[in-house]
Enzyme design. Structure first.
Site, PDB file in Angstrom:
ATOM      1  N   ASP A 188      33.768  52.913  35.675  1.00  0.00           N
ATOM      2  CA  ASP A 188      33.074  52.816  36.981  1.00  0.00           C
ATOM      3  C   ASP A 188      33.961  52.039  37.970  1.00  0.00           C
ATOM      4  OD1 ASP A 188      30.830  49.940  36.609  1.00  0.00           O
ATOM      5  OD2 ASP A 188      32.761  50.363  35.637  1.00  0.00           O
TER       6      ASP A 188
ATOM      7  N   HIS B 287      38.045  41.785  33.083  1.00  0.00           N
ATOM      8  CA  HIS B 287      37.295  42.250  31.908  1.00  0.00           C
ATOM      9  C   HIS B 287      37.872  43.519  31.267  1.00  0.00           C
ATOM     10  CE1 HIS B 287      33.909  39.662  33.202  1.00  0.00           C
ATOM     11  NE2 HIS B 287      33.963  40.227  34.385  1.00  0.00           N
ATOM     12  N   ASP B 288      37.906  44.613  32.017  1.00  0.00           N
ATOM     13  CA  ASP B 288      38.046  45.945  31.410  1.00  0.00           C
ATOM     14  C   ASP B 288      39.370  46.225  30.702  1.00  0.00           C
ATOM     15  OD1 ASP B 288      36.040  47.541  34.002  1.00  0.00           O
ATOM     16  OD2 ASP B 288      35.488  46.538  32.132  1.00  0.00           O
TER      17      ASP B 288
ATOM     18  N   ASP C 250      38.268  48.072  36.145  1.00  0.00           N
ATOM     19  CA  ASP C 250      38.430  49.412  35.569  1.00  0.00           C
ATOM     20  C   ASP C 250      39.768  50.012  35.993  1.00  0.00           C
ATOM     21  OD1 ASP C 250      35.485  48.938  36.467  1.00  0.00           O
ATOM     22  OD2 ASP C 250      35.302  50.415  34.878  1.00  0.00           O
TER      23      ASP C 250
ATOM     24  N   THR D 155      34.121  51.398  30.000  1.00  0.00           N
ATOM     25  CA  THR D 155      34.253  50.149  30.763  1.00  0.00           C
ATOM     26  C   THR D 155      33.182  50.064  31.854  1.00  0.00           C
ATOM     27  OG1 THR D 155      35.845  51.173  32.287  1.00  0.00           O
ATOM     28  CG2 THR D 155      36.755  50.008  30.356  1.00  0.00           C
TER      29      THR D 155
ATOM     30  N   ASN E 179      29.554  49.920  39.099  1.00  0.00           N
ATOM     31  CA  ASN E 179      30.029  49.010  40.159  1.00  0.00           C
ATOM     32  C   ASN E 179      29.687  49.532  41.547  1.00  0.00           C
ATOM     33  OD1 ASN E 179      31.175  46.941  38.600  1.00  0.00           O
ATOM     34  ND2 ASN E 179      32.978  48.204  38.192  1.00  0.00           N
TER      35      ASN E 179
ATOM     36  N   PHE F  63      26.431  43.097  32.780  1.00  0.00           N
ATOM     37  CA  PHE F  63      26.172  44.202  33.700  1.00  0.00           C
ATOM     38  C   PHE F  63      26.191  45.587  33.038  1.00  0.00           C
ATOM     39  CE2 PHE F  63      25.967  46.130  37.843  1.00  0.00           C
ATOM     40  CZ  PHE F  63      26.763  47.267  37.787  1.00  0.00           C
ATOM     41  N   ASN F  64      27.246  45.946  32.315  1.00  0.00           N
ATOM     42  CA  ASN F  64      27.373  47.308  31.786  1.00  0.00           C
ATOM     43  C   ASN F  64      26.220  47.672  30.863  1.00  0.00           C
ATOM     44  OD1 ASN F  64      29.744  47.817  33.152  1.00  0.00           O
ATOM     45  ND2 ASN F  64      31.061  47.201  31.451  1.00  0.00           N
TER      46      ASN F  64
END
Ligand code: RIB
Ligand code: CA
Length: 306
Positions: A11, A239-240, A16, A124, A40, A165-166
């Site tokens: 996303d 993060h991703d 990402d 992701t 996102n 979130f994900n």
């Protein structure tokens, strides 16, 4: 050793974008497809961003399919506070043409799985597309070597105290994936929130002075500003890319076998990844990260994007 075939479901989204970048500039993994999901930003914006990124990385030969415009059973939740109105604020792309596959994301995922003996699915963003693929084509399960996800946490969440979130955006989709009996590898906030794009990282990236580092620095500048504003973090947590780096190197992350389940209640715990050391284990959960080696991989790839 055979090169893993990878489908990235994402996303984009600033972090990402860097995960996709790593996949486009490594010869250790074979990116065979990219799919997009709402998360996102809306599906139209995350898809436009993925399309722009694949053009920028000269990888328009990789099939790109638009995915779900909403979670399985819940309302759309986006995160413009972090990723901006475009979903990738900070970098302006040339006016690239659309290069989308004729299929929807879950169909592309299913077709690529059935065409290949073994595929690794990296997610992701919210896991809606993968869940839809498993619902419509359960026969793909035996073709999926591993699901590697950025999501969840062994500790607290980021959007709520309990949920990341994900997973929070589509807990039902995550639940389907975590109950699938497909091997799972989870890179959660408990490690990714330690991976901060601090001033040293920005300066090291700036000094590389390539097309890749230019994109990185411009995107991370906005990402950092928004993370400071919205989460009061010292800088943005990247993060991703942790998903990809865990596939490129086995000396960056430490994993523990755990049993992970998803809270799909309608309480304040919804979206929580409940992680225990009780058997049966269904997931390798990242519990530690070597930051120096993480950034080594990022810098090494930025140097390749001339
Ligand atoms: O909670 C962080 C995750 O949510 C990252 O994947 C970020 O891109 C957003 O999708
Ligand atoms: Ca993401």
């Amino acid at each position: 050793m055979t090169t893993r075939k990878i489908i990235l479901d994402c996303d984009p989204g600033h972090d990402d974008a860097i995960a996709l970048f790593l996949l486009c500039y490594t010869d250790k993994l074979d990116l065979i497809g990219v799919t997009t999901t709402c998360g996102n930003q809306t599906i139209e914006k995350t898809s436009r961003n993925a399309n722009n990124l694949l053009h920028y990385f000269n990888k328009t030969n990789i099939p790109l399919a638009k995915g779900s415009s909403k979670p399985l059973n819940r309302k759309v939740m986006t995160c413009p506070e972090i990723h901006g109105e475009s979903g990738l604020d900070g970098f302006t792309f040339p006016n690239y043409k659309d290069n989308f596959d004729y299929r929807v994301a879950y169909q592309l995922i299913s077709d690529l799985c059935l065409e290949n003996d073994k595929v690794t699915i990296v997610t992701t963003g919210p896991m809606t597309n993968l869940a839809l693929a498993l619902i419509h084509h359960p026969e793909i399960k035996e073709h999926i070597e591993e699901i590697v996800l950025m999501g969840g946490s062994t500790k607290e969440g980021n959007i709520t105290k309990e949920a990341e979130f994900n997973i929070l955006v589509d807990p039902e989709a995550a639940d389907i994936c975590f109950r699938s009996n497909i091997p799972l590898r989870m890179l959660g906030l408990n490690v990714t929130r330690r991976i901060l794009v601090n001033d040293d990282v920005m300066e090291n990236a700036r000094k590389i002075n390539t097309r890749g580092s230019d994109l990185f620095v411009k995107l991370m500048k906005v990402f950092n500003e928004n993370q400071k504003k919205f989460f009061s973090l010292p800088s943005g947590p990247l993060h991703d890319p942790a998903t990809i780096i865990s596939l490129l190197r086995d000396d960056v992350f430490t994993f523990e076998d755990m049993n992970v389940s998803i809270d799909t209640s309608n309480t304040n715990k919804v979206g929580k990844t409940i992680c225990t050391k009780e058997k049966p284990f269904n997931c390798k959960v990242a519990t530690d990260v070597n930051l120096e080696k993480y950034w080594e991989v990022i810098y090494d790839h930025l140097k390749r994007c001339l």
